[in-house]
Design a protein around this motif. Structure first.
Motif, PDB file in Angstrom:
ATOM      1  N   MET A 166       0.843  -1.204   0.000  1.00 29.95           N
ATOM      2  CA  MET A 166       0.000   0.000   0.000  1.00 29.95           C
ATOM      3  C   MET A 166       0.870   1.243   0.000  1.00 29.95           C
ATOM      4  O   MET A 166       0.665   2.168  -0.766  1.00 29.95           O
ATOM      5  CB  MET A 166      -0.886  -0.050   1.263  1.00 29.95           C
ATOM      6  N   LEU A 167       1.859   1.242   0.870  1.00 30.08           N
ATOM      7  CA  LEU A 167       2.791   2.368   0.951  1.00 30.08           C
ATOM      8  C   LEU A 167       3.506   2.553  -0.375  1.00 30.08           C
ATOM      9  O   LEU A 167       3.679   3.649  -0.878  1.00 30.08           O
ATOM     10  CB  LEU A 167       3.786   2.098   2.081  1.00 30.08           C
ATOM     11  N   ARG A 168       3.918   1.426  -0.973  1.00 27.73           N
ATOM     12  CA  ARG A 168       4.623   1.454  -2.259  1.00 27.73           C
ATOM     13  C   ARG A 168       3.787   2.188  -3.303  1.00 27.73           C
ATOM     14  O   ARG A 168       4.289   3.026  -4.037  1.00 27.73           O
ATOM     15  CB  ARG A 168       4.868   0.019  -2.745  1.00 27.73           C
ATOM     16  N   ILE A 169       2.497   1.837  -3.353  1.00 27.82           N
ATOM     17  CA  ILE A 169       1.620   2.442  -4.360  1.00 27.82           C
ATOM     18  C   ILE A 169       1.573   3.952  -4.161  1.00 27.82           C
ATOM     19  O   ILE A 169       1.631   4.729  -5.107  1.00 27.82           O
ATOM     20  CB  ILE A 169       0.208   1.820  -4.279  1.00 27.82           C
ATOM     21  N   ASN A 170       1.541   4.360  -2.878  1.00 25.18           N
ATOM     22  CA  ASN A 170       1.545   5.792  -2.599  1.00 25.18           C
ATOM     23  C   ASN A 170       2.766   6.473  -3.168  1.00 25.18           C
ATOM     24  O   ASN A 170       2.685   7.541  -3.768  1.00 25.18           O
ATOM     25  CB  ASN A 170       1.502   6.026  -1.088  1.00 25.18           C
ATOM     26  N   ILE A 171       3.923   5.830  -2.954  1.00 33.80           N
ATOM     27  CA  ILE A 171       5.170   6.417  -3.441  1.00 33.80           C
ATOM     28  C   ILE A 171       5.144   6.526  -4.953  1.00 33.80           C
ATOM     29  O   ILE A 171       5.477   7.556  -5.532  1.00 33.80           O
ATOM     30  CB  ILE A 171       6.380   5.588  -2.964  1.00 33.80           C
ATOM     31  N   ILE A 172       4.696   5.435  -5.609  1.00 35.40           N
ATOM     32  CA  ILE A 172       4.646   5.452  -7.072  1.00 35.40           C
ATOM     33  C   ILE A 172       3.714   6.555  -7.561  1.00 35.40           C
ATOM     34  O   ILE A 172       4.047   7.314  -8.476  1.00 35.40           O
ATOM     35  CB  ILE A 172       4.195   4.067  -7.603  1.00 35.40           C
ATOM     36  N   LEU A 173       2.567   6.687  -6.897  1.00 33.50           N
ATOM     37  CA  LEU A 173       1.628   7.739  -7.288  1.00 33.50           C
ATOM     38  C   LEU A 173       2.248   9.109  -7.133  1.00 33.50           C
ATOM     39  O   LEU A 173       2.091   9.989  -7.983  1.00 33.50           O
ATOM     40  CB  LEU A 173       0.358   7.645  -6.441  1.00 33.50           C
ATOM     41  N   LYS A 174       2.996   9.291  -6.039  1.00 29.78           N
ATOM     42  CA  LYS A 174       3.645  10.575  -5.796  1.00 29.78           C
ATOM     43  C   LYS A 174       4.609  10.895  -6.938  1.00 29.78           C
ATOM     44  O   LYS A 174       4.596  11.987  -7.498  1.00 29.78           O
ATOM     45  CB  LYS A 174       4.397  10.515  -4.469  1.00 29.78           C
ATOM     46  N   TYR A 175       5.428   9.882  -7.310  1.00 31.18           N
ATOM     47  CA  TYR A 175       6.410  10.134  -8.355  1.00 31.18           C
ATOM     48  C   TYR A 175       5.744  10.356  -9.709  1.00 31.18           C
ATOM     49  O   TYR A 175       6.215  11.149 -10.517  1.00 31.18           O
ATOM     50  CB  TYR A 175       7.447   9.011  -8.408  1.00 31.18           C
ATOM     51  N   LEU A 176       4.629   9.646  -9.950  1.00 30.42           N
ATOM     52  CA  LEU A 176       3.916   9.868 -11.211  1.00 30.42           C
ATOM     53  C   LEU A 176       3.406  11.299 -11.295  1.00 30.42           C
ATOM     54  O   LEU A 176       3.483  11.952 -12.330  1.00 30.42           O
ATOM     55  CB  LEU A 176       2.752   8.878 -11.336  1.00 30.42           C
ATOM     56  N   ARG A 177       2.928  11.782 -10.157  1.00 31.97           N
ATOM     57  CA  ARG A 177       2.411  13.159 -10.129  1.00 31.97           C
ATOM     58  C   ARG A 177       3.558  14.135 -10.398  1.00 31.97           C
ATOM     59  O   ARG A 177       3.412  15.097 -11.170  1.00 31.97           O
ATOM     60  CB  ARG A 177       1.795  13.429  -8.760  1.00 31.97           C
ATOM     61  N   ILE A 178       4.725  13.859  -9.779  1.00 33.67           N
ATOM     62  CA  ILE A 178       5.878  14.742 -10.003  1.00 33.67           C
ATOM     63  C   ILE A 178       6.270  14.736 -11.475  1.00 33.67           C
ATOM     64  O   ILE A 178       6.469  15.785 -12.085  1.00 33.67           O
ATOM     65  CB  ILE A 178       7.057  14.293  -9.119  1.00 33.67           C
ATOM     66  N   LEU A 179       6.362  13.522 -12.059  1.00 34.42           N
ATOM     67  CA  LEU A 179       6.776  13.428 -13.463  1.00 34.42           C
ATOM     68  C   LEU A 179       5.787  14.163 -14.366  1.00 34.42           C
ATOM     69  O   LEU A 179       6.172  14.851 -15.303  1.00 34.42           O
ATOM     70  CB  LEU A 179       6.889  11.963 -13.886  1.00 34.42           C
ATOM     71  N   PHE A 180       4.495  14.007 -14.050  1.00 29.18           N
ATOM     72  CA  PHE A 180       3.488  14.690 -14.851  1.00 29.18           C
ATOM     73  C   PHE A 180       3.717  16.200 -14.814  1.00 29.18           C
ATOM     74  O   PHE A 180       3.692  16.881 -15.839  1.00 29.18           O
ATOM     75  CB  PHE A 180       2.089  14.344 -14.328  1.00 29.18           C
ATOM     76  N   GLN A 181       3.976  16.726 -13.621  1.00 35.12           N
ATOM     77  CA  GLN A 181       4.245  18.159 -13.495  1.00 35.12           C
ATOM     78  C   GLN A 181       5.496  18.556 -14.274  1.00 35.12           C
ATOM     79  O   GLN A 181       5.511  19.550 -14.991  1.00 35.12           O
ATOM     80  CB  GLN A 181       4.427  18.550 -12.025  1.00 35.12           C
ATOM     81  N   PHE A 182       6.545  17.757 -14.113  1.00 32.76           N
ATOM     82  CA  PHE A 182       7.809  18.029 -14.811  1.00 32.76           C
ATOM     83  C   PHE A 182       7.575  18.160 -16.304  1.00 32.76           C
ATOM     84  O   PHE A 182       7.975  19.124 -16.940  1.00 32.76           O
ATOM     85  CB  PHE A 182       8.788  16.874 -14.590  1.00 32.76           C
ATOM     86  N   TRP A 183       6.931  17.144 -16.864  1.00 30.46           N
ATOM     87  CA  TRP A 183       6.850  17.078 -18.318  1.00 30.46           C
ATOM     88  C   TRP A 183       5.865  18.075 -18.888  1.00 30.46           C
ATOM     89  O   TRP A 183       6.042  18.598 -19.975  1.00 30.46           O
ATOM     90  CB  TRP A 183       6.553  15.647 -18.761  1.00 30.46           C
ATOM     91  N   SER A 184       4.809  18.359 -18.131  1.00 29.94           N
ATOM     92  CA  SER A 184       3.899  19.362 -18.675  1.00 29.94           C
ATOM     93  C   SER A 184       4.563  20.733 -18.646  1.00 29.94           C
ATOM     94  O   SER A 184       4.366  21.530 -19.561  1.00 29.94           O
ATOM     95  CB  SER A 184       2.567  19.366 -17.924  1.00 29.94           C
ATOM     96  N   THR A 185       5.386  21.004 -17.621  1.00 36.09           N
ATOM     97  CA  THR A 185       6.079  22.298 -17.642  1.00 36.09           C
ATOM     98  C   THR A 185       7.085  22.359 -18.774  1.00 36.09           C
ATOM     99  O   THR A 185       7.180  23.361 -19.471  1.00 36.09           O
ATOM    100  CB  THR A 185       6.811  22.593 -16.316  1.00 36.09           C
ATOM    101  N   SER A 186       7.839  21.258 -18.992  1.00 35.91           N
ATOM    102  CA  SER A 186       8.854  21.359 -20.046  1.00 35.91           C
ATOM    103  C   SER A 186       8.209  21.441 -21.423  1.00 35.91           C
ATOM    104  O   SER A 186       8.734  22.076 -22.327  1.00 35.91           O
ATOM    105  CB  SER A 186       9.846  20.201 -19.971  1.00 35.91           C
ATOM    106  N   LEU A 187       7.041  20.812 -21.559  1.00 38.61           N
ATOM    107  CA  LEU A 187       6.334  20.912 -22.833  1.00 38.61           C
ATOM    108  C   LEU A 187       5.931  22.358 -23.096  1.00 38.61           C
ATOM    109  O   LEU A 187       6.103  22.872 -24.204  1.00 38.61           O
ATOM    110  CB  LEU A 187       5.092  20.017 -22.791  1.00 38.61           C
ATOM    111  N   SER A 188       5.452  23.019 -22.046  1.00 34.20           N
ATOM    112  CA  SER A 188       5.039  24.404 -22.295  1.00 34.20           C
ATOM    113  C   SER A 188       6.240  25.313 -22.550  1.00 34.20           C
ATOM    114  O   SER A 188       6.105  26.324 -23.226  1.00 34.20           O
ATOM    115  CB  SER A 188       4.173  24.946 -21.157  1.00 34.20           C
ATOM    116  N   ILE A 189       7.416  24.952 -22.011  1.00 35.76           N
ATOM    117  CA  ILE A 189       8.609  25.746 -22.348  1.00 35.76           C
ATOM    118  C   ILE A 189       8.933  25.558 -23.826  1.00 35.76           C
ATOM    119  O   ILE A 189       9.169  26.516 -24.554  1.00 35.76           O
ATOM    120  CB  ILE A 189       9.819  25.321 -21.500  1.00 35.76           C
ATOM    121  N   GLU A 190       8.937  24.298 -24.270  1.00 38.17           N
ATOM    122  CA  GLU A 190       9.315  24.022 -25.652  1.00 38.17           C
ATOM    123  C   GLU A 190       8.402  24.744 -26.639  1.00 38.17           C
ATOM    124  O   GLU A 190       8.835  25.198 -27.678  1.00 38.17           O
ATOM    125  CB  GLU A 190       9.282  22.515 -25.923  1.00 38.17           C
ATOM    126  N   LEU A 191       7.131  24.823 -26.282  1.00 40.70           N
ATOM    127  CA  LEU A 191       6.189  25.433 -27.200  1.00 40.70           C
ATOM    128  C   LEU A 191       6.440  26.922 -27.371  1.00 40.70           C
ATOM    129  O   LEU A 191       5.919  27.555 -28.278  1.00 40.70           O
ATOM    130  CB  LEU A 191       4.755  25.169 -26.735  1.00 40.70           C
TER     131      LEU A 191
END
Lengths: 274, 268, 326
Positions: free
Chosen positions: B1-26
């Protein structure tokens, strides 16, 4: 009157020499500071040797008039030429632009292009011992590849290498001016690498190319950056005519264009509020 | 259960990372055009050089034309990964070391290696991704190769191993920026390591093959996945590939920790 | 129970020496000689929850090194650091969520994008739910007087706006310990004031512990009740600001206004004249003789007004910096 003009000119040239010397020493010190960088550099320039190892296993080389030995001479020469015609002015200009170093350079009484040119030359000197070491090791493992160019062709080769370097530097400088407009030179640099890779003779000697592609390549500046000096250094005769005029036309055209793009670039740069 | 939380946290971080870099590239529209142009140019050049090897023989190191296309396809896929992740993040890492903003990363409650490796994402790897898949497909169809599901899966696994190996090598180079701060050369090294993967390993002289398999494991980037796809990959070689991937990956993690010790004990 | 405990903390660096010129460079290539430099030498102090403490000292004194050891970016050579029960250099997530570091000359905001995007990244990084994050952003933006600036690209913001956004990004996770390295560097007087007010309010509202270094004495005097003076890597003074003046300035500043024009040379043996006007004078008088001298002055001159104060803090600090006080 004439004399005055002359001395003025001379003192300017002398001044340029002093700038060069100071930049040379400081740049050399900087390179030594990053001594591991030089090693990385040498590794990154091994593409001609990789291509040599590929071609030496192929039967195709005989069909365009090479044998394993003179092919080795060609690619080893290409390796050396590449080491001394490396240009990274786009990257350093982009860096300096981002760090805001351009404005102070513009205020100094030395045209910025010389600053970059000199820093390239001194960095290439710092690489000289390592290139010699790598060649030595190569000959140690492959003694049958060994050859010595005679003094005459060596001197001519050094001259052509220097011209090749200037040519490449000018091309990159012109592209670097686009830096001022886009802030992103890295993708343009990647684009510029493609014709350099495929038309300069880095991946195969020009003789291997189909006739039309070869003729086309010879009209571009790229073969003169690598193929021509490599042939000179490996003391090989050309079995087709190279148009030296094309080389000179390119140098003249690129020099003029570089002056104009520099002016436009600076104008744009200052308009942006420096 | 804890593991899933960690994975979800990192997925959220990656999503933020990539959406910001996409908007920079544009923000930089010219880039898209340039990137598409260089993908096309690269493809044309690679095909042209490859064809030169086939002018006298019809094999390159025992590989017929169509299977060489598959290798070139895998190479293009690798290149798309490089353009999308490795290159933009590498220059970022070095810049952060240079101007000291690495401090901010180290003070975040996130794995710093993950942050640094996947902070940005460039959409310009996509054209290469498409071209790579097309090349593999053409190679398979024109070469009349039959691929079953199993070899497709094995090939995919081997390709992932290749990516891990490349990533680890690349991150090793990036880690050294703690000591030697210059961006450009590192990118160059990465590029030239890759270039030898355009051709099958068997096309190289015997003496070089062990180096390209074990020391700079280029063989596992393109040749082995292609072999696996064609069902001709030796089992032992694949096992070696998996082992190297694990070893390199673990090593890159530990090396980063080691490098950080230097950073934190020397920086000011 | 102090939040921060530091004992015998030291940090040494190895630095490669290089002779100038080409030959020196060449020698440098083959063999490098290292000298060890003591950046920080057995420093010790305790800081309680809710305190605002200022680090002052000249450039290169070891302020930033100490600060970075406190937040775990630099590993100490020897000594003990304990911050809210953690050893900073391990950089445990629990610890990292409790602190923040703001550096006036470095920024974490993404240059090409509006601050709000960086804030979203930080919210994800610190695991703050979206709703909570937007609530906190609103709250902090109000305290910092930031509005539509949050939606403009960072590169278009002024230095002051950028610093405020930077503070917002660093405080989104509500750290209870703040490390600030020159937070007002390069800001105009107005923005400095804003940042100071904000830090004070944050401290009051969340009982946060704040440690800051600054070259602007106004930052220190208006925020910090306690200061640590660091010089040449050593702790030179630790205590209230007011006491520093007493301890390091043996004299007090006396301002006198006279009813008539007087001969200033008569004042010379009372103390050092700092400033003189037609009818007024500023004198530095030794603390020990103060009552006696004032008495004499009142007897000998016709005085309209008299004021006794501490000499300005800048003067004392600059004395400490230039090592005039031993």
């Amino acid at each position: 009157m004439f004399k005055k003009l002359f001395t003025k000119k001379r003192s300017r040239i002398f001044n340029l020499y002093r700038v060069f010397r100071a930049l040379f020493i400081s740049q050399y010190a900087l390179m030594v500071e990053y001594r591991a960088e030089i090693a990385l550099w040498a590794i990154s320039g091994t593409l001609p040797l990789i291509m040599l190892s590929l071609w030496s296993n192929s039967q195709a080389i005989y069909s365009f008039g090479y044998n394993p030995i003179n092919l080795a001479h060609y690619f080893i020469s290409a390796f050396v030429v590449r080491q001394f015609t490396a240009v990274w002015v786009m990257v350093s200009l982009e860096e300096d632009n981002l760090e805001g170093k351009i404005s102070p350079y513009l205020l100094q009484p030395v045209p910025p292009i010389f600053r970059y040119l000199f820093s390239h030359i001194s960095e290439q000197f710092s690489r000289l011992p390592l290139v010699l070491l790598m060649i030595f090791l190569l000959f140690l493992f492959k003694p049958n590849y060994f050859w010595l160019p005679n003094i005459g062709s060596l001197i001519i080769s050094i001259g052509t290498i220097f011209i090749a370097f200037l040519l490449r530097f000018l091309i990159h400088w012109i592209f670097a001016m686009i830096c001022f407009f886009t802030d992103k030179a890295s993708s343009l640099e990647r684009l510029l690498l493609i014709p350099y890779l495929f038309l300069s003779g880095m991946i195969a000697p020009l003789e291997a190319y189909p006739e039309q592609i070869k003729q086309f390549a010879l009209l571009t500046p790229f073969p003169y950056i690598l193929y021509l000096p490599s042939k000179m250094l490996s003391s090989q005769s050309f079995n087709q005519t190279i148009n030296i005029e094309v080389l000179f036309i390119w140098i003249v055209v690129l020099s003029i264009v570089s002056v104009f793009t520099w002016r436009i670039g600076v104008k744009h740069y200052s308009a942006m509020g420096a | 259960m804890l593991r899933i939380n960690i994975i979800l946290k990192y997925l959220r971080i990656l999503f933020q990372f990539w959406s910001t870099s996409l908007s920079i590239e544009l923000e930089y529209k010219l880039n898209l055009f340039v990137e598409i142009l260089s993908t096309i140019g690269n493809l044309a050049g690679s095909l042209f050089v490859l064809s030169m090897f086939y002018t006298a023989d019809n094999t390159l190191g025992g590989w017929p034309w169509h299977s060489s296309l598959i290798i070139l396809g895998f190479y293009t896929l690798i290149e798309s990964f490089t353009i999308s992740f490795l290159q933009p993040n590498l220059s970022r890492i070095v810049k952060q070391v240079q101007n000291g903003t690495l401090d901010f990363v180290l003070l975040k409650p996130v794995n710093s290696q993950l942050w640094l490796s996947f902070r940005t994402f460039s959409p310009y790897g996509l054209p290469s991704l498409i071209v790579g898949i097309i090349l593999i497909y053409i190679g398979l169809v024109k070469g009349n190769y039959y691929v079953n599901e199993l070899s497709l899966i094995i090939s995919f696994v081997m390709f992932i191993c290749g990516l891990i190996i490349l990533y680890s090598l690349w991150f090793l180079i990036a880690s050294t920026s703690i000591w030697f701060v210059k961006i450009w050369n590192a990118n160059e090294v990465l590029r030239s390591v890759l270039i030898s993967g355009r051709y099958p390993i068997s096309a190289y002289p015997l003496a070089l093959r062990p180096i390209l398999t074990f020391l700079l494991p280029v063989a596992f980037l393109t040749t082995v996945p292609a072999q696996a796809l064609l069902g001709i990959a030796p089992f032992s070689l694949m096992m070696v590939g998996v082992t190297i991937a694990i070893v390199f990956f673990v090593f890159s993690i530990n090396f980063w920790k080691y490098a950080l010790k230097f950073y934190t004990s020397a920086s000011s | 129970m102090p939040v921060i405990r530091v004992k015998d903390l030291s940090k040494e660096y190895l630095v490669a020496d290089k002779q100038p010129g080409l030959i020196g460079t060449f020698r440098h290539f083959f063999s490098r000689e290292y000298t060890s430099i003591k950046a920080v030498e057995s420093i010790g102090f305790n800081i309680d929850r809710g305190e605002i403490v200022g680090f002052i000292g000249p450039n290169g004194a070891g302020k930033t090194t100490t600060l970075k050891m406190l937040c775990g970016l630099i590993h100490p050579t020897s000594g003990v650091v304990n911050v809210s029960g953690n050893i900073p250099s391990l950089r445990k997530y629990k610890f990292l969520k409790d602190i923040t570091l703001v550096m006036g000359q470095k920024q974490q905001l993404i240059w090409d994008l509006p601050p709000i995007d960086s804030l979203k990244v930080n919210a994800a990084v610190y695991g703050i739910p979206d709703k909570e994050a937007s609530y906190r952003i609103q709250e902090l933006a109000l305290m910092l007087d930031l509005k539509e600036e949050l939606n403009r690209p960072v590169r278009k913001l002024s230095l002051g706006q950028r610093m405020k956004a930077e503070l917002l990004a660093s405080l989104l996770h509500r750290p209870s310990i703040l490390f600030l390295d020159e937070p007002t560097l390069g800001l105009d007087v107005n923005s400095q004031l804003r940042v100071r007010d904000f830090l004070y309010n944050y401290n009051q509202k969340y009982q946060a512990t704040i440690i800051l270094t600054s070259h602007y004495m106004a930052d220190i005097t208006s925020l910090c009740k306690r200061i640590l003076v660091i010089d040449k890597g050593q702790l030179f003074y630790d205590g209230p600001l007011a006491k520093l003046t007493q301890q390091f300035s043996p004299s007090r500043l006396v301002r006198l206004e006279f009813n008539e024009q007087i001969n200033f040379s008569l004042l010379k043996h009372y103390g050092k004249i700092i400033k003189q006007d037609n009818y007024s004078v500023k004198l530095l008088i030794n603390r020990n003789d103060l009552p006696q001298k004032i008495n004499n002055l009142l007897n000998n001159f016709s005085i309209r007004d008299l004021e006794i104060a501490d000499p300005p803090i800048e003067e004392i600090i600059s004395k400490i910096y230039s090592n005039k006080i031993e």
